[in-house]
Design a protein around this motif. Sequence first.
Motif, PDB file in Angstrom:
ATOM      1  N   ILE A 167     -44.391  10.677  -5.999  1.00 52.91           N
ATOM      2  CA  ILE A 167     -43.734   9.995  -4.883  1.00 52.91           C
ATOM      3  C   ILE A 167     -42.896  11.010  -4.111  1.00 52.91           C
ATOM      4  N   SER A 168     -43.194  11.166  -2.841  1.00 52.38           N
ATOM      5  CA  SER A 168     -42.466  12.115  -1.994  1.00 52.38           C
ATOM      6  C   SER A 168     -42.559  11.646  -0.555  1.00 52.38           C
ATOM      7  N   ILE A 169     -41.723  12.228   0.294  1.00 52.34           N
ATOM      8  CA  ILE A 169     -41.724  11.800   1.697  1.00 52.34           C
ATOM      9  C   ILE A 169     -43.048  12.157   2.374  1.00 52.34           C
ATOM     10  N   GLY A 170     -43.758  13.165   1.846  1.00 49.77           N
ATOM     11  CA  GLY A 170     -45.048  13.524   2.423  1.00 49.77           C
ATOM     12  C   GLY A 170     -46.167  12.597   2.007  1.00 49.77           C
ATOM     13  N   PHE A 175     -54.040   7.142   8.297  1.00 50.66           N
ATOM     14  CA  PHE A 175     -53.507   8.247   9.089  1.00 50.66           C
ATOM     15  C   PHE A 175     -52.152   7.840   9.658  1.00 50.66           C
ATOM     16  N   GLY A 176     -51.150   8.655   9.406  1.00 52.85           N
ATOM     17  CA  GLY A 176     -49.819   8.332   9.902  1.00 52.85           C
ATOM     18  C   GLY A 176     -48.889   9.531   9.798  1.00 52.85           C
ATOM     19  N   MET A 177     -47.599   9.261   9.951  1.00 57.28           N
ATOM     20  CA  MET A 177     -46.590  10.307   9.898  1.00 57.28           C
ATOM     21  C   MET A 177     -45.797  10.193   8.599  1.00 57.28           C
ATOM     22  N   PRO A 178     -45.350  11.318   8.041  1.00 58.39           N
ATOM     23  CA  PRO A 178     -44.488  11.254   6.856  1.00 58.39           C
ATOM     24  C   PRO A 178     -43.258  10.397   7.141  1.00 58.39           C
ATOM     25  N   GLY A 202     -47.386  -1.963  18.406  1.00 57.20           N
ATOM     26  CA  GLY A 202     -46.132  -1.262  18.154  1.00 57.20           C
ATOM     27  C   GLY A 202     -45.604  -1.427  16.752  1.00 57.20           C
ATOM     28  N   ASN A 203     -46.225  -2.275  15.961  1.00 61.97           N
ATOM     29  CA  ASN A 203     -45.765  -2.453  14.580  1.00 61.97           C
ATOM     30  C   ASN A 203     -46.224  -1.288  13.708  1.00 61.97           C
ATOM     31  N   THR A 204     -45.471  -1.044  12.652  1.00 61.68           N
ATOM     32  CA  THR A 204     -45.843   0.002  11.704  1.00 61.68           C
ATOM     33  C   THR A 204     -45.801  -0.563  10.285  1.00 61.68           C
ATOM     34  N   ARG A 205     -46.399   0.170   9.369  1.00 61.95           N
ATOM     35  CA  ARG A 205     -46.421  -0.228   7.969  1.00 61.95           C
ATOM     36  C   ARG A 205     -46.357   1.017   7.105  1.00 61.95           C
ATOM     37  N   GLY A 206     -45.964   0.828   5.859  1.00 60.72           N
ATOM     38  CA  GLY A 206     -45.955   1.935   4.914  1.00 60.72           C
ATOM     39  C   GLY A 206     -47.297   2.086   4.239  1.00 60.72           C
ATOM     40  N   CYS A 207     -47.615   3.293   3.802  1.00 62.35           N
ATOM     41  CA  CYS A 207     -48.877   3.547   3.119  1.00 62.35           C
ATOM     42  C   CYS A 207     -48.675   4.653   2.089  1.00 62.35           C
ATOM     43  N   LEU A 208     -49.044   4.376   0.844  1.00 63.64           N
ATOM     44  CA  LEU A 208     -48.928   5.348  -0.247  1.00 63.64           C
ATOM     45  C   LEU A 208     -50.252   6.091  -0.415  1.00 63.64           C
ATOM     46  N   ILE A 209     -50.192   7.436  -0.426  1.00 69.08           N
ATOM     47  CA  ILE A 209     -51.400   8.245  -0.566  1.00 69.08           C
ATOM     48  C   ILE A 209     -51.202   9.302  -1.644  1.00 69.08           C
ATOM     49  N   ASP A 210     -52.233  10.105  -1.875  1.00 67.20           N
ATOM     50  CA  ASP A 210     -52.238  11.270  -2.751  1.00 67.20           C
ATOM     51  C   ASP A 210     -52.134  10.893  -4.225  1.00 67.20           C
ATOM     52  N   PHE A 211     -53.309  10.743  -4.842  1.00 65.27           N
ATOM     53  CA  PHE A 211     -53.381  10.380  -6.254  1.00 65.27           C
ATOM     54  C   PHE A 211     -53.853  11.560  -7.107  1.00 65.27           C
TER      55      PHE A 211
END
Length: 546
Positions: A499-502, A461-464, A513-522
């Motif tokens: 691959i998209s910003i969403g 769960f995160g933000m675009p 306070g740290n953040t990470r990237g996460c790839l979703i939607d297959f």
Amino acid sequence: MAAKGKPRLSRDLESHCCVVDIEPFLKHYFLIPPEHVEAVYEQMLSKDLYRAAEGWEYDGKPMIRDLKESFHDPFVSISEAIREAIPQANVGYSCRWFKSHDQGAASSDVEAPLIRPDIFLLLGMHEDVKQWEEKFQAVRDTPTEFEALTTAWWRRVAVVMEVKPKESIDVIDHINQLMEYVRRIFREQLDRIFVPGLLFTGTQLAVWVVDRSGAVGMAKSFNIHEEPKKFIQVILGCSSLPPERLGWDSTMKLWKQPDCIHSFSEQVTLDDYKNSIYERHWVIEMPAPDGQPLRERFVAVKALSVLKVESMNGRATVVWAALKLDQNGALASDEIYVLKQCWRPSTAKPEGELYPPPDEAAEHHIGQVYSYEDVKINGLTVTTQSFIRGNLDHLPALNGTRPKEEKLEETIRKRPRLEAEEPVEIYRVTILESDASYVFNSAEISIEHRVFSRILLRKSFGMPMHFFSSLPELVNVCSDVLGGIVYLYFHKKTLQRDISIGNILICPGTGNGNTRGCLIDFDYAKVADVMKNTFIESASQLQVDP
């Protein structure tokens, strides 16, 4: 009809509108015991509501057949008499036929119809209808208030009907209007899997059912005065069939403490429908992880995406932020899950099979699957082909042929396209002079059957990514996701292909306070069966145009 909705409507239905012979159509979609139909028919005769020589009657007179305004009261009165003629089964809902032919205020949703249906079957609210109609009249000149009231009203509509005064060569426009109403129901009722719609013109009744693979209709309309038992069968079916046979998803319930109830339940109040589709809370069961023979309940607390939920031919994806419930119905923890449901093509793999295992996904910044499934109702997998359409054989496309009967008029409509494109034929309708009935067909049919599926992700769960707070954060997120893409390609033979910003999220990291990237939607991911290395031995093998 909202003018700007027509292009989307045409895109939904082009090549995805088919017809079925009337007898198998009615037998599947409106499966009412013949003895019930016969019993109601006898009651209609005894009450002088139907006369074999005259047809249906209203207020002691034959039902007028050429003025639109006169259709509403007779049709509603007769439909209500049919509905009340047989004791209601224990289906968990109450309904009633109503009329409405008022012009509404403009909506901010360009895809929404500007008016309500001529006649409709409404769930419950028997005592509140007069009050609702008074409210509609009071706010009809105030677009914002009218839209809010109309939105809540649409969430109680079970079946819609478009009424026209007589047989008309503009029948295609009438069908389009009917389909606009169906799209609005899909948009406001997230727990609908298909919607029936009726088209009544003069003496003719046509029935359509719309799901996520397009529209299915009867190949020919019928005269309600000459075939009263078919009419009784349709009205009884709309008024008394189990909810799942009228298009409700019984696996979804409204979260109304202390109990969860279906949206079609008699216990639902008007206040339960005033909040938006984004804020409405649904309780949905999902399988436990790791193959455990258990079911776990989650409450969808906020819709994150409903972009194309009204689609009549597509995935109609809905994504929620969800929380897990314990056995007592209370929140089990504050961990936020991502719950997604969609109608995937039947030829595609379940999305859950395309993600790597959770431990590998976590290491490579990819969404972690908690569980997934194809939705089942009463033990049957929900598909457009079998569960909804009953494997009915649709008639082939017309391909330029015509019925042998003499034709009175014929109408063809073209799909609106960009100026540079050629118009494409969607429907073809023939009005037969012999009995004024409509023969429906399509110039082209390409049905894509779909499967209703859900997937639950955790720690995803995160933000675009376009909500990044700093350039270093953006770089780190892109680096994380790029590593995941490389891992998928070289180790899992998988291309995510969307691959998209969403689909690139900024999620909370392990540190404060740290953040990470996460790839979703297959949804559109593909797995290669074989991968071959390509070698270039020398520059002479490369051909470069001057």
